[in-house]
Design a protein around this motif. Structure first.
Motif, PDB file in Angstrom:
ATOM      1  N   LEU A  73     -12.724 -74.168-125.591  1.00  0.00           N
ATOM      2  CA  LEU A  73     -12.762 -75.584-125.231  1.00  0.00           C
ATOM      3  C   LEU A  73     -11.794 -75.883-124.098  1.00  0.00           C
ATOM      4  CD1 LEU A  73     -13.976 -78.354-125.841  1.00  0.00           C
ATOM      5  CD2 LEU A  73     -12.166 -78.684-127.555  1.00  0.00           C
ATOM      6  N   HIS A  74     -10.646 -75.215-124.089  1.00  0.00           N
ATOM      7  CA  HIS A  74      -9.680 -75.413-123.006  1.00  0.00           C
ATOM      8  C   HIS A  74     -10.245 -74.929-121.673  1.00  0.00           C
ATOM      9  CE1 HIS A  74      -5.926 -75.802-120.912  1.00  0.00           C
ATOM     10  NE2 HIS A  74      -5.867 -74.504-120.661  1.00  0.00           N
ATOM     11  N   VAL A  75     -10.862 -73.753-121.677  1.00  0.00           N
ATOM     12  CA  VAL A  75     -11.466 -73.220-120.450  1.00  0.00           C
ATOM     13  C   VAL A  75     -12.607 -74.117-119.989  1.00  0.00           C
ATOM     14  CG1 VAL A  75     -12.746 -71.289-119.463  1.00  0.00           C
ATOM     15  CG2 VAL A  75     -10.779 -70.846-120.941  1.00  0.00           C
ATOM     16  N   LEU A  76     -13.458 -74.516-120.929  1.00  0.00           N
ATOM     17  CA  LEU A  76     -14.618 -75.345-120.597  1.00  0.00           C
ATOM     18  C   LEU A  76     -14.192 -76.672-119.962  1.00  0.00           C
ATOM     19  CD1 LEU A  76     -17.764 -75.594-120.946  1.00  0.00           C
ATOM     20  CD2 LEU A  76     -17.263 -76.829-123.063  1.00  0.00           C
ATOM     21  N   THR A  77     -13.222 -77.338-120.572  1.00  0.00           N
ATOM     22  CA  THR A  77     -12.799 -78.638-120.041  1.00  0.00           C
ATOM     23  C   THR A  77     -12.004 -78.496-118.750  1.00  0.00           C
ATOM     24  OG1 THR A  77     -10.896 -78.574-121.568  1.00  0.00           O
ATOM     25  CG2 THR A  77     -12.842 -79.791-122.268  1.00  0.00           C
ATOM     26  N   SER A  78     -11.265 -77.415-118.600  1.00  0.00           N
ATOM     27  CA  SER A  78     -10.510 -77.204-117.357  1.00  0.00           C
ATOM     28  C   SER A  78     -11.447 -76.970-116.175  1.00  0.00           C
ATOM     29  CB  SER A  78      -9.555 -76.013-117.514  1.00  0.00           C
ATOM     30  OG  SER A  78      -8.613 -76.247-118.532  1.00  0.00           O
TER      31      SER A  78
END
Length: 207
Positions: free
Chosen positions: A12-17
């Motif tokens: 989720l962190h990679v996706l939103t970044s």
């Protein structure tokens, strides 16, 4: 179970970044289109779309990226101040959020009346570049430890921390999509919970 939810938090962190960076680039394209169109319907349409994009995607993605990044630092042995690359990401994120909230978003509201400016486009491009740099930091992990002699680190948080991070981040994203602007109330509460959990977490010795 704990490993799976930790992986979902990283996802989720990679996706939103990446989503944050991509939407900022799209914002730059819309502003550049409006600037090139001059006064008239073309400029008005471009700035209206830029405003909608900022409220429904750029802001929520920025908040979710920052939230998941902070929770990962708080809930894992990486911490905030143990490694230079994590500290650099943390500082850059705080600067970006404040610039976006207090400079770029008000300027975007003004552009709906006065039209886009080259400085807005340059600011958006710098923000996208900063996010790309943070992605590189996450992969390369350069510069080593802040305090090389320190050998005690907090243990990884229990799985429920990662569960509420994923579910809370998705909930805040969904709410922002509905109301048209970020409202990260749940994320802020969970950050406090995560930081408190880290403070009381068990430490271990590393070789």
């Amino acid at each position: 179970m704990a490993k799976r939810w930790r992986q979902l938090t990283i996802w989720l962190h990679v996706l939103t970044s990446v989503g944050w960076m991509a939407q900022v680039m799209a914002l730059c394209v819309l502003l550049a289109t409006g600037l090139a169109a001059g006064a008239g319907p073309g400029r008005d349409a471009a700035t209206a779309m830029a405003l909608a994009l900022d409220g429904r995607l750029v802001g929520p993605m920025a908040d979710a990226s920052a939230f998941t990044g902070i929770m990962l630092a708080a809930a894992t042995p990486w911490g905030f101040f143990r490694h230079w690359w994590v500290l650099a990401k943390f500082v850059i994120t705080l600067v970006q959020l404040n610039v976006g909230i207090f400079l770029l978003s008000p300027a975007l509201q003004h552009s709906a009346v006065a039209g886009p400016s080259p400085s807005q486009i340059a600011g958006g491009a710098l923000m996208a570049g900063a996010i790309a740099f943070q992605c590189w930091l996450s992969i390369a992990k350069p510069w080593g430890r802040v305090r090389p002699g320190l050998r005690t680190v907090p243990a990884t948080a229990p799985s429920w921390i990662f569960i509420v991070t994923v579910l809370g981040g998705l909930a805040d994203l969904a709410l922002a999509m509905v109301i048209g602007h970020p409202m990260p109330l749940l994320s802020l509460v969970l950050i406090v919970v995560g930081l408190t959990s880290r403070r009381s977490g068990v430490t271990r010795i590393v070789p």
